[in-house]
Design a protein around this motif. Structure first.
Motif, PDB file in Angstrom:
ATOM      1  N   UNK A 133       0.773  -0.695  -0.147  1.00 40.44           N
ATOM      2  CA  UNK A 133       0.198   0.147   0.129  1.00 40.44           C
ATOM      3  C   UNK A 133       0.929   1.645   0.092  1.00 40.44           C
ATOM      4  N   UNK A 134       0.814   2.024  -0.906  1.00 46.05           N
ATOM      5  CA  UNK A 134      -1.065   2.302  -1.329  1.00 46.05           C
ATOM      6  C   UNK A 134      -0.725   2.017  -2.156  1.00 46.05           C
ATOM      7  N   UNK A 135      -2.272   1.901  -2.371  1.00 47.95           N
ATOM      8  CA  UNK A 135      -2.781   0.541  -4.536  1.00 47.95           C
ATOM      9  C   UNK A 135      -1.794   1.769  -5.354  1.00 47.95           C
ATOM     10  N   UNK A 136      -1.829   1.175  -6.609  1.00 47.36           N
ATOM     11  CA  UNK A 136      -1.240   2.560  -7.647  1.00 47.36           C
ATOM     12  C   UNK A 136      -2.981   3.828  -8.225  1.00 47.36           C
ATOM     13  N   UNK A 137      -2.394   4.622  -8.224  1.00 47.66           N
ATOM     14  CA  UNK A 137      -3.387   5.824  -8.549  1.00 47.66           C
ATOM     15  C   UNK A 137      -4.208   5.231  -9.880  1.00 47.66           C
ATOM     16  N   UNK A 138      -3.469   4.522  -9.921  1.00 43.09           N
ATOM     17  CA  UNK A 138      -4.877   3.365 -11.468  1.00 43.09           C
ATOM     18  C   UNK A 138      -5.898   3.266 -11.286  1.00 43.09           C
TER      19      UNK A 138
END
Length: 313
Positions: A171-176
């Motif tokens: 985390x954090x997860x990819x913004x995409x």
């Protein structure tokens, strides 16, 4: 295999040539073009596609398609309906300005269970796992086959597997991977665009129990009815997996249109809850769009798929 690829490329060039696409358009002039997109990662490429669409076809909305199928209302020659599956934020961010500028109506099929959440689409998790933690993947065909394999198993097993894989992603997860937010949905609706039912959280519905299938439809139906202020009238099958249970349910709820994901042109006499769509990606060159909308490209793709199945069998 290299020879087969070369022959396909040659055939592709021929089918996208002006004489062939022109002939294909004439042969399919009584067909409807329902375009099936997902995200819009490249606004400029999508702009070129939509510019070609409005210059050579007539964009229509879902109401026009429904009126033609149910009431016999006339459709203009070259009618084309633009649709987006899944509700990717890039459709609003990159696609909506293009659609609005060119006056192209569109319908986005959304999964309310994922809107305003940090929950990624499940196939993003499996694709990531296959690429980054292949040692955690033990399925027939190996890591490269993970996403397709998960589509074939029962929904409870799928959820369990994806949950386990999600725990190993940093985390954090990819913004995409982010999901639509309320403000983006509001922008979409205020621009005059439509929303449709795409299930609650995008399972392969034919891998769910009958009760779960109905719940996926009903829950989304109720959510969209409250959010939009009127009940949705169109449904698109997640992953294109048709289900008799779902067909009966959306019929019971009064849906006027049901959409497949089978890379075909459709006709006015098709079953109205099993309408075909042609498959496109918004970042592809306009030549792909030309071949697909003419009807020539789907024929070539179907032939290639049949040959691949024969070769495997």
């Amino acid at each position: 295999r290299p020879t087969a690829v070369k022959l396909y490329d040659v055939a592709l060039g021929v089918l996208r040539s002006a004489p062939v696409t022109g002939a294909a358009r004439r042969l399919t002039r009584d067909r409807i073009r329902i375009l099936a997109y997902h995200g819009v990662p490249d606004a400029e490429a999508f702009d070129r596609q939509m510019d070609h669409l409005v210059s050579n076809y007539v964009p229509v909305d879902q109401a026009a398609i429904s009126a033609a199928i149910h009431d016999g209302a006339p459709l203009p020659a070259g009618a084309a309906w633009v649709t987006f599956d899944d509700g990717d934020p890039s459709v609003v961010e990159n696609g909506l300005p293009v659609l609005s500028r060119l006056g192209v109506p569109a319908t986005m099929f959304v999964c309310p269970g994922l809107i305003e959440t940090g929950e990624p689409f499940w196939w993003r998790v499996t694709d990531w796992a296959a690429a980054h933690v292949p040692h955690r993947v033990d399925v027939p065909g190996g890591p490269a086959a993970l996403t397709e394999y998960v589509k074939t198993i029962g929904d409870e097993d799928r959820r369990s597997m994806v949950s386990d894989l999600l725990e190993v992603i940093e985390r954090p997860l990819p913004t995409s991977w982010r999901q639509l937010c309320d403000a983006e949905l509001t922008r979409w609706l205020e621009a005059g665009m439509a929303l449709g039912n795409h299930s609650w959280d995008h399972p392969c519905l034919d891998r769910c129990s009958e009760q779960a299938q109905r719940q996926q439809i009903e829950r989304t139906h109720d959510w969209l009815s409250a959010y939009v202020g009127s009940p949705p009238r169109s449904f698109a099958y997640p992953n294109g997996n048709f289900s008799r249970v779902v067909d009966a349910k959306i019929g019971e709820l009064g849906y006027e249109l049901g959409l497949l994901y089978d890379n075909r042109l459709t006709s006015l006499d098709s079953p109205h809850r099993q309408l075909s769509r042609v498959m496109l990606e918004a970042d592809q060159p306009v030549e792909r769009l030309i071949g697909v909308l003419s009807g020539a490209q789907p024929v070539l793709d179907a032939s290639r798929q049949r040959l691949a199945i024969r070769a495997r069998g």
